[in-house]
Enzyme design. Sequence first.
Site, PDB file in Angstrom:
ATOM      1  N   SER A 190       4.937  26.267 -25.505  1.00 20.67           N
ATOM      2  CA  SER A 190       3.724  25.196 -25.058  1.00 20.67           C
ATOM      3  C   SER A 190       2.496  25.927 -24.621  1.00 20.67           C
ATOM      4  CB  SER A 190       4.291  24.308 -23.704  1.00 20.67           C
ATOM      5  OG  SER A 190       3.500  23.331 -23.677  1.00 20.67           O
TER       6      SER A 190
ATOM      7  N   ASP B 159       6.869  24.559 -29.443  1.00 24.10           N
ATOM      8  CA  ASP B 159       6.126  23.363 -29.264  1.00 24.10           C
ATOM      9  C   ASP B 159       4.711  23.539 -28.807  1.00 24.10           C
ATOM     10  OD1 ASP B 159       7.509  20.225 -27.676  1.00 24.10           O
ATOM     11  OD2 ASP B 159       6.807  20.802 -29.910  1.00 24.10           O
TER      12      ASP B 159
ATOM     13  N   HIS C  10       9.591  17.740 -25.340  1.00 23.44           N
ATOM     14  CA  HIS C  10       9.056  19.126 -25.015  1.00 23.44           C
ATOM     15  C   HIS C  10      10.072  19.839 -23.902  1.00 23.44           C
ATOM     16  CE1 HIS C  10       5.489  21.418 -24.859  1.00 23.44           C
ATOM     17  NE2 HIS C  10       5.332  21.379 -23.752  1.00 23.44           N
TER      18      HIS C  10
HETATM   19  C1  LIG Z   1       2.509  15.479 -13.814  1.00 15.88           C
HETATM   20  C2  LIG Z   1       2.163  16.861 -13.990  1.00 15.88           C
HETATM   21  N1  LIG Z   1       1.405  16.979 -15.310  1.00 15.88           N
HETATM   22  C3  LIG Z   1       0.750  18.277 -15.109  1.00 15.88           C
HETATM   23  C4  LIG Z   1      -0.180  18.692 -16.165  1.00 15.88           C
HETATM   24  C5  LIG Z   1       2.218  17.058 -16.507  1.00 15.88           C
HETATM   25  C6  LIG Z   1       3.557  17.804 -16.448  1.00 15.88           C
HETATM   26  N2  LIG Z   1       4.366  18.058 -17.570  1.00 15.88           N
HETATM   27  C7  LIG Z   1       5.292  17.196 -18.087  1.00 15.88           C
HETATM   28  C8  LIG Z   1       6.595  17.601 -17.212  1.00 15.88           C
HETATM   29  C9  LIG Z   1       7.046  19.060 -16.860  1.00 15.88           C
HETATM   30  C10 LIG Z   1       8.140  17.957 -16.231  1.00 15.88           C
HETATM   31  C11 LIG Z   1       9.088  18.108 -15.687  1.00 15.88           C
HETATM   32  C12 LIG Z   1       9.946  19.356 -15.305  1.00 15.88           C
HETATM   33  C13 LIG Z   1      10.820  19.454 -14.566  1.00 15.88           C
HETATM   34  C14 LIG Z   1      11.531  18.413 -14.013  1.00 15.88           C
HETATM   35  C15 LIG Z   1      12.370  18.648 -12.963  1.00 15.88           C
HETATM   36  F1  LIG Z   1      13.015  17.484 -12.423  1.00 15.88           F
HETATM   37  F2  LIG Z   1      13.751  18.521 -13.663  1.00 15.88           F
HETATM   38  F3  LIG Z   1      12.418  19.612 -12.469  1.00 15.88           F
HETATM   39  C16 LIG Z   1      10.892  17.071 -14.323  1.00 15.88           C
HETATM   40  C17 LIG Z   1       9.745  16.856 -14.841  1.00 15.88           C
HETATM   41  C18 LIG Z   1       6.803  16.922 -15.891  1.00 15.88           C
HETATM   42  C19 LIG Z   1       7.976  17.285 -17.894  1.00 15.88           C
HETATM   43  C20 LIG Z   1       3.905  19.028 -18.326  1.00 15.88           C
HETATM   44  O1  LIG Z   1       2.905  19.835 -17.886  1.00 15.88           O
HETATM   45  C21 LIG Z   1       4.307  19.515 -19.783  1.00 15.88           C
HETATM   46  N3  LIG Z   1       3.878  20.670 -20.159  1.00 15.88           N
HETATM   47  C22 LIG Z   1       4.771  21.724 -19.925  1.00 15.88           C
HETATM   48  S1  LIG Z   1       6.227  21.535 -18.973  1.00 15.88           S
HETATM   49  C23 LIG Z   1       6.638  23.417 -18.697  1.00 15.88           C
HETATM   50  C24 LIG Z   1       7.582  23.251 -17.417  1.00 15.88           C
HETATM   51  C25 LIG Z   1       6.991  23.112 -16.224  1.00 15.88           C
HETATM   52  C26 LIG Z   1       7.808  22.950 -15.146  1.00 15.88           C
HETATM   53  C27 LIG Z   1       9.398  23.178 -15.344  1.00 15.88           C
HETATM   54  F4  LIG Z   1      10.213  23.151 -14.266  1.00 15.88           F
HETATM   55  C28 LIG Z   1       9.866  23.258 -16.561  1.00 15.88           C
HETATM   56  C29 LIG Z   1       9.009  23.380 -17.689  1.00 15.88           C
HETATM   57  N4  LIG Z   1       4.165  23.094 -20.148  1.00 15.88           N
HETATM   58  C30 LIG Z   1       3.051  23.094 -20.791  1.00 15.88           C
HETATM   59  O2  LIG Z   1       2.807  24.290 -21.263  1.00 15.88           O
HETATM   60  C31 LIG Z   1       2.322  22.024 -21.096  1.00 15.88           C
HETATM   61  C32 LIG Z   1       2.895  20.873 -20.799  1.00 15.88           C
HETATM   62  C33 LIG Z   1       1.781  19.849 -21.077  1.00 15.88           C
HETATM   63  C34 LIG Z   1       0.720  20.527 -21.864  1.00 15.88           C
HETATM   64  C35 LIG Z   1       0.835  21.920 -21.868  1.00 15.88           C
END
Ligand SMILES: CCN(CC)CCN(C[C@]12C[C@](c3ccc(C(F)(F)F)cc3)(C1)C2)C(=O)Cn1c(SCc2ccc(F)cc2)nc(=O)c2c1C=CC2
Length: 394
Positions: free
Chosen positions: A234, A257, A312
């Site tokens: 990402s 991704d 993702h």
């Molecule tokens: C609401 C927050 N809002 C912030 C911008 C969007 C938050 N979001 C979608 C999420 C991460 C999600 C997630 C994780 C972990 C649980 C758990 F419950 F398992 F812990 C749940 C739910 C919430 C799916 C993303 O950011 C997606 N994303 C990611 S996710 C990377 C990640 C972060 C934390 C982790 F523990 C594991 C992986 N990396 C990127 O580089 C980019 C994006 C989007 C564009 C660029």
Amino acid sequence: MGSMQEQIPKGKGPYSVGCTDLMTGLGIEGSFLRLYYPSQNDPSCEETIWIPKKEYYYGLSKFLNLCRTVGEFVFACYVGAVTCPAKWNAAFKRGERYPLIIFSHGLGAFRTMYSAICIEMASQGFLVAAVEHRDQSSSATYYYKKNPTSATGGAASELHEEWIYYKKLKANEDEVSFRRLQVQQRAEECIRALNLLLDVNSGKQVANLLPMSFDWTPVKDSIDVHRIAVMGHSFGAATAIETLSKDARFKCGVALDAWMLPLCDEVYPRVHQPLLFINSEKFQWAYNILEMKKLDSTDLERKMITIKGTVHQNFPDFTFLAGSIVGKIFGLKGETDSNVAIDISNKASLAFLQKHLGLKKDFDQWNPLLEGKGLNVIPGTNVELPQMPPQPKQ
Ligand SMILES: CCN(CC)CCN(C[C@]12C[C@](c3ccc(C(F)(F)F)cc3)(C1)C2)C(=O)Cn1c(SCc2ccc(F)cc2)nc(=O)c2c1C=CC2
């Protein structure tokens, strides 16, 4: 804790995998990475703690907009005892030069979050350095500050942990310029990690600020300095592309991704190395894919595949720790089993790395995946693209 199916998958390759942490240099200008490496098979070693400090739970709660106390409690209960299948500080396996991968994590993640990928690559004979970025894109990270004179009258040079948490953007803040600054810092941190490991390879003394029992001396002359790749998920995939454009020592890249927003048009013509895009089915969208296509070139290898039934979160480790119901609800799992999905991603990555690092292994058996041939994989993208190229910015 995790029943049979809820565990981070073991490496499938012939090497036993060890894991250790390295932090050098005071302040945020230093390097902070988790190294996964081929180890001696030392059964007395403990498994590696997946999330090593409670401040990461606080950071994750903040990133996920959960209330702090609930978030910290839930994470402490659910993942406090989770280990990943690598032997903590196991002795390094000497005897050959290993190709090196620098791995860059996504937004809100941190260095330990992609252990299924890193452990698999290490089990196949790679050194994998998962950097922890200090650009405020990590849920949490820390560095050491010298305590000028500690209040308790202890040693004047006591080190003090300083934590940095995920920086949430305010509504009026311009995301694009903020992310473009962050991706520059992230690429610099990948290059700094490479320089640090090349110093270790040439026998330079390692000044690890962390209390680790790992002996770095056997790593001398164990890196194949001509076989270096960069990978990321990402935001980390955008970081990998930015890093390729800055440093020709990285011979190829794997973008998992990719999130292309942080990249400017100027970076695309500067990427002269082969690049593999591995996309999930659900995350991508037309504009993002069109940005990837700006990297297309006749004489440079650009490959893209999409893994069907994936989201993702199929790339970071959480996908292995949630049951199928919770996993689907939180967007951590797709229809395809998480172990099957990561296996496809890892095999395609290994085939691509063999081809472009000139490895002498049997990873070419997975070349068909690079053409999008195989179960749950398609060539290119599933995303409908508009016929028009993206309009040049006014
Ligand atoms: C609401 C927050 N809002 C912030 C911008 C969007 C938050 N979001 C979608 C999420 C991460 C999600 C997630 C994780 C972990 C649980 C758990 F419950 F398992 F812990 C749940 C739910 C919430 C799916 C993303 O950011 C997606 N994303 C990611 S996710 C990377 C990640 C972060 C934390 C982790 F523990 C594991 C992986 N990396 C990127 O580089 C980019 C994006 C989007 C564009 C660029």
